[in-house]
Design a protein around this motif. Sequence first.
Motif, short mmCIF file in Angstrom:
data_model
loop_
_atom_site.label_atom_id
_atom_site.label_comp_id
_atom_site.label_asym_id
_atom_site.label_seq_id
_atom_site.Cartn_x
_atom_site.Cartn_y
_atom_site.Cartn_z
N HIS A 1 0.83 -1.20 0.00
CA HIS A 1 0.00 0.00 0.00
C HIS A 1 0.87 1.25 0.00
O HIS A 1 0.70 2.15 -0.81
N PHE A 2 1.88 1.26 0.88
CA PHE A 2 2.74 2.43 0.99
C PHE A 2 3.72 2.49 -0.19
O PHE A 2 4.04 3.56 -0.67
N THR B 1 3.25 1.60 -3.22
CA THR B 1 2.53 2.14 -4.37
C THR B 1 2.44 3.65 -4.28
O THR B 1 2.69 4.36 -5.27
N LYS B 2 2.13 4.17 -3.12
CA LYS B 2 2.05 5.62 -2.94
C LYS B 2 3.39 6.27 -3.21
O LYS B 2 3.48 7.31 -3.88
N ALA C 1 -5.48 3.85 -8.60
CA ALA C 1 -4.52 3.94 -7.49
C ALA C 1 -4.20 5.38 -7.17
O ALA C 1 -4.09 5.77 -5.99
N TYR D 1 -7.19 6.84 -5.45
CA TYR D 1 -7.33 6.30 -4.09
C TYR D 1 -6.40 7.03 -3.13
O TYR D 1 -6.80 7.41 -2.03
N HIS D 2 -5.14 7.21 -3.52
CA HIS D 2 -4.15 7.78 -2.62
C HIS D 2 -4.23 9.31 -2.54
O HIS D 2 -3.93 9.89 -1.50
N PHE D 3 -4.62 9.96 -3.65
CA PHE D 3 -4.52 11.42 -3.70
C PHE D 3 -5.81 12.14 -4.05
O PHE D 3 -5.99 13.29 -3.66
N GLU E 1 1.23 16.73 -2.23
CA GLU E 1 1.93 15.67 -1.50
C GLU E 1 3.38 15.52 -1.95
O GLU E 1 4.24 15.13 -1.15
#
Length: 208
Positions: free
Chosen positions: A8-9, A11-12, A46, A49-51, A60
């Motif tokens: 998860h991290f 990928t970010k 993705a 989802y994250h941003f 970010e």
Amino acid sequence: MPAASTPHFSTKDRILSAAEALFAEFGFVGTSLRQVTSRADVNLAAVNYHFGSKDNLVAEVFRRRMDEMSRARLEQLETARQQSPGALEPVLRAFIEPALALSLERDGGAAFVRVLARAYAERNDRLRKFLSDNYGHVLREFSRAIAECLPQLEKESLYWRLDFLAGALTYAMADFGLLRRPDGDEPMHAQRAADELVAFAAAGLRAT
């Protein structure tokens, strides 16, 4: 549980690193989310989802580097005020050294410096507001500290000279100068750059 959260991290982080490199090369307007997803090898879901949006992604990218730099600056400033009250050069070192250290970071520090330069050059009111809202307090704290060291300096002159200092620092971080950073000796070059910029800035700030 921690093992499940690792991808998860990662990928970010991949998305942030890809965006940072692309923003450095093409600018904020010139970079599409499709380019980011292609370089990061992720799908658009993705990124959403994250941003949530491109604007949030830009923010970010800055947070990832500038939060740590800002902490380092303020901690060094506090030390300077405690150990050398009224001395200008330690205050300037607290402003300059963490920024030059950021430019040496192996995992994209040089790319982020170009992103930072674009933030100054491109007219992006939303980005400028984000930077002012989140990091303006750092500049205000340094303004107060320098004013304490130079009580005779008028506020307007102080702000002019801080603008010039910020520009010179960005130039030094980007390694645009006549004295190129030698391969394999970057830390020593950065320290020399810090020493020279501190001396230059101190003389400019003290000028009548």
